[in-house]
Design an enzyme around this catalytic site. Structure first.
Site, mmCIF file in Angstrom:
data_model
loop_
_atom_site.group_PDB
_atom_site.id
_atom_site.type_symbol
_atom_site.label_atom_id
_atom_site.label_comp_id
_atom_site.label_asym_id
_atom_site.label_seq_id
_atom_site.Cartn_x
_atom_site.Cartn_y
_atom_site.Cartn_z
ATOM 1 N N ASP A 121 -26.231 -12.699 -14.770
ATOM 2 C CA ASP A 121 -27.015 -11.792 -15.596
ATOM 3 C C ASP A 121 -27.081 -10.394 -14.977
ATOM 4 O O ASP A 121 -28.149 -9.850 -14.717
ATOM 5 C CB ASP A 121 -28.429 -12.372 -15.777
ATOM 6 C CG ASP A 121 -29.249 -11.573 -16.788
ATOM 7 O OD1 ASP A 121 -28.648 -10.990 -17.710
ATOM 8 O OD2 ASP A 121 -30.487 -11.535 -16.638
ATOM 9 N N TYR B 52 -39.774 -17.598 -19.099
ATOM 10 C CA TYR B 52 -38.870 -18.486 -19.848
ATOM 11 C C TYR B 52 -39.540 -19.824 -20.156
ATOM 12 O O TYR B 52 -39.185 -20.500 -21.121
ATOM 13 C CB TYR B 52 -37.581 -18.723 -19.057
ATOM 14 C CG TYR B 52 -36.783 -17.467 -18.801
ATOM 15 C CD1 TYR B 52 -36.354 -16.660 -19.849
ATOM 16 C CD2 TYR B 52 -36.469 -17.078 -17.506
ATOM 17 C CE1 TYR B 52 -35.622 -15.502 -19.603
ATOM 18 C CE2 TYR B 52 -35.740 -15.926 -17.257
ATOM 19 C CZ TYR B 52 -35.324 -15.142 -18.309
ATOM 20 O OH TYR B 52 -34.605 -14.004 -18.070
ATOM 21 N N GLU C 258 -37.225 -15.451 -6.668
ATOM 22 C CA GLU C 258 -37.332 -14.729 -7.939
ATOM 23 C C GLU C 258 -38.562 -15.233 -8.677
ATOM 24 O O GLU C 258 -38.813 -16.439 -8.734
ATOM 25 C CB GLU C 258 -36.097 -14.933 -8.840
ATOM 26 C CG GLU C 258 -34.829 -14.275 -8.363
ATOM 27 C CD GLU C 258 -33.676 -14.430 -9.359
ATOM 28 O OE1 GLU C 258 -33.963 -14.636 -10.572
ATOM 29 O OE2 GLU C 258 -32.514 -14.354 -8.936
ATOM 30 N N TRP D 233 -38.676 -10.702 -8.676
ATOM 31 C CA TRP D 233 -37.476 -10.258 -9.382
ATOM 32 C C TRP D 233 -37.883 -9.200 -10.383
ATOM 33 O O TRP D 233 -38.647 -9.481 -11.283
ATOM 34 C CB TRP D 233 -36.823 -11.447 -10.100
ATOM 35 C CG TRP D 233 -35.454 -11.144 -10.639
ATOM 36 C CD1 TRP D 233 -35.098 -11.009 -11.955
ATOM 37 C CD2 TRP D 233 -34.248 -10.947 -9.890
ATOM 38 N NE1 TRP D 233 -33.764 -10.748 -12.070
ATOM 39 C CE2 TRP D 233 -33.218 -10.701 -10.811
ATOM 40 C CE3 TRP D 233 -33.952 -10.933 -8.531
ATOM 41 C CZ2 TRP D 233 -31.899 -10.461 -10.411
ATOM 42 C CZ3 TRP D 233 -32.660 -10.706 -8.137
ATOM 43 C CH2 TRP D 233 -31.645 -10.470 -9.080
#
Length: 620
Positions: free
Chosen positions: A190, A494, A527, A572
């Site tokens: 990513d 997420y 992260e 992150w």
């Protein structure tokens, strides 16, 4: 020292075979160019001729020059420099070329070309003669060109740069063709696939008999610093070593290519302070200055120890990513990034997800910034693209995807990285992969030999890999081969998006699972954090707002403070960065503490309060 670890005999035999085959490789004997009384460095950075390559087999450009070239700065990524979409989106080889003036050399001196990195594949010619070929976009390559340019005043330097990724490159990818017939590069990581000559190009002189390699390791005995060194200087009749203190005075002298030096009341390299010594090596007429720091690293009883004291990582995963320059190195911007880190109270970062320019590590050494050094092995997990982001879904480890051939390339990268960076005291741990598939027997078969290989290459540092959220403690198969649990976790983003109460519950439950799964191993969160649009504010503190980033980071930090096994927090990301565009990425990844232009978001101020307090309390 790293924690004790035992590998299967079959794995150890593979490691011994790889070690024997690779120790003699040219890349493993490549010292960073450093000026001295016997060595000079001529910088070849600047404006080069550039063109897209339409026929990779065409060699006329080597002798006749590039047809209709356009100027291109080096170092830089070529993608964003111009306004030409064809250049920005190009897939395949491009061409760089320039004329080089041959410097005067003394008798018996060698002339060497050195590239800090070329992304991803490089072929280098002097006039029409190929002098170097390298695959791997974040590590150096060099070539001795003395005999080719002897007696001349100029030569033409040409470089073919190929940005294509395949299943046998690190990182992996594949070239796809759209329904409209256009070639596009697909990959599983990513961040944007920037390409070009990303780091400095140098023409260096050195004596024919010279120092080829230096290995330094250190220990501490009370207030005495213990320095072990090994020097490779083939053909040298005499090798003498001076140890210089940080202030420049000679504190010890030793004869021979190997030795141990004891320094009373030694200045130690410390997080937040630095403290660099120099190993000044004299091999006949050659002088090579090797900076180093006296410090120890150890994982013991669930703690990460630097110089025998527990260390708590505060900082970020970062990217070499900036507007217009892409991944091109820039001293000014690098220095400013370190200033921002110091302002915020950070003491560490991870080189996510590839080795950074050696200038970055040199500066981290000087200022005492702790580094987790990572290979470019990112994207070894097709489940992320297929399962989370909706791309193609196929097995990760097969003969046609990530294979034994890929593992061989991965092994080469681990060895090159450790050979390049092992003398940097700022580097306290090797990360051999980011977010690979980790929950299958095939993953264990792939990674177990690589973990052993990293230990064989450097037994003085812990070895880790960064675990992805879909590889939780119940299913994970790799951690027994590694020293530290490193986790990328996105509860509240997420998973449990907008529901921080549930996110906190699930985060606490998973940490407890890891403590059961890997007792005695420290945990570093490498992260965590949400995408945040700068300037977006929300009275209800919902996702994408600056308020939500503050709240989500607060939640993670509250949990960390309750768990002794958590010894690190690297959010992150340090700054927003460019990615492939898509419905989940508007103008790149927005998880930065700072914008891509290095302006602070609200969370930067809040986290600064926490990290500066922790710095003041711990002294590091």
């Amino acid at each position: 020292m790293a924690t004790a670890w035992n590998a299967h005999p079959v794995v150890l035999e593979w490691v011994r075979r790889e070690h024997t085959a690779m120790t003699s490789a040219k890349e493993l004997r490549m010292l960073r160019p450093r000026p001295s009384s016997s060595r000079t460095i001529h910088c070849l950075d600047g404006i080069w001729d550039f063109a897209l390559a339409t026929d990779s087999d065409d060699i006329a450009w080597l002798t006749e020059g590039i047809t209709d070239p356009r100027p291109m700065p080096v170092p830089s990524s070529f993608n964003d420099v111009t306004v030409d979409t064809a250049i920005h989106d190009h897939v395949g080889p491009v061409r760089y070329q320039r004329s080089v003036t041959v410097p005067r050399t003394l008798p018996d001196e060698r002339l060497v070309l050195h590239f800090g990195s070329v992304t991803h594949g490089a072929v280098v010619w002097v006039d029409e003669v190929e002098v170097a070929r390298h695959q791997g976009g974040y590590l150096p390559l060099e070539a001795d060109v003395t005999d080719l340019v002897a007696g001349r005043t100029h030569f033409r330097l040409s470089v073919s740069v190929d940005n294509r990724l395949s299943w046998t490159t690190i990182p992996p990818g594949w070239v796809d063709t759209t329904d409209a017939g256009h070639q596009v590069q697909r990959y599983f990581h990513d961040f944007y696939n920037y390409a070009g000559i990303h780091r400095s190009v140098q023409l260096c002189t050195r004596p024919a008999v010279h120092v080829e390699n230096v290995r330094v390791s250190t220990d501490i005995d009370g207030s005495t610093g213990v320095v072990h060194y090994e020097v490779d200087a083939p053909g040298a009749r005499e090798v003498r070593v001076n140890v210089l203190a940080p202030a420049g005075s000679v504190v010890a002298t030793c004869e021979g290519t190997t030795g141990t030096v004891r320094i009373d009341d030694a200045v130690l390299w410390e997080p937040g302070k630095g403290g660099m010594h120099t190993l000044e090596i004299h091999a006949d007429q050659d002088v090579y200055p090797q900076p180093f720091g006296i410090r120890t690293v150890e994982v013991r009883d669930g703690k990460f120890l630097i110089n025998g004291r527990p260390f708590h990582f505060r900082g970020y995963g970062c990217h070499e990513d900036r507007p217009i320059r892409g991944k091109g190195h820039d001293h000014v911007l690098m220095f400013h990034d370190f200033e921002l880190m110091a302002w915020q109270g950070a003491n560490s970062f991870r080189t996510s997800h590839y080795p950074y320019d050696e200038e970055v590590l040199d500066h981290a050494d000087r200022v005492g910034m702790v580094v987790i050094d990572e290979t470019a092995a990112v994207g070894l997990n097709t489940g992320i693209a297929g399962g989370i982001f909706g791309g193609k879904n196929f097995p990760t480890f097969t003969p046609n995807t990530v294979s034994t051939q890929t593992r061989q390339v991965h092994a080469d990268h681990i060895r090159e990285l450790i050979a390049r960076d092992r003398n940097h005291p700022c580097v306290v741990m090797w990360s051999i992969a980011n977010e690979p598939e980790s929950h299958t027997p095939e993953a264990h078969e792939y990674f177990s030999p690589l973990a052993a290989l990293a230990r064989e290459a450097d037994p003085t540092r812990p070895v880790g890999y960064v675990n992805v959220q879909i590889g939780g403690p119940e299913a994970e198969t790799l951690i027994d081969d590694f020293d530290v649990v490193m986790l990328n976790r996105y509860y509240g983003w997420y998973w449990d998006n907008g529901d921080l109460a549930s996110a906190e519950k699930h985060l606490r439950e998973e940490i407890a699972g890891w403590i059961r799964r890997a007792p005695g191993k420290p945990i570093i969160f490498t992260e965590y954090g949400p995408d945040t649009m700068p300037g977006l504010h929300d009275m209800h503190r919902r996702p994408w707002s600056e308020e939500y980033q503050v709240d989500m980071l607060d939640m993670f930090h509250r949990v960390f403070d309750d768990v002794d096994e958590v010894v690190g927090e690297q959010m992150w990301n340090f700054a927003d960065f460019q990615t492939t565009p898509g419905i989940m990425r508007v103008g790149g990844n927005k998880k930065g503490m700072f914008t891509r232009e290095r302006q602070p978001k609200a969370a930067a101020w809040k986290v600064r309060e926490r990290w500066t307090r922790m710095r003041d309390e711990s002294g590091r």
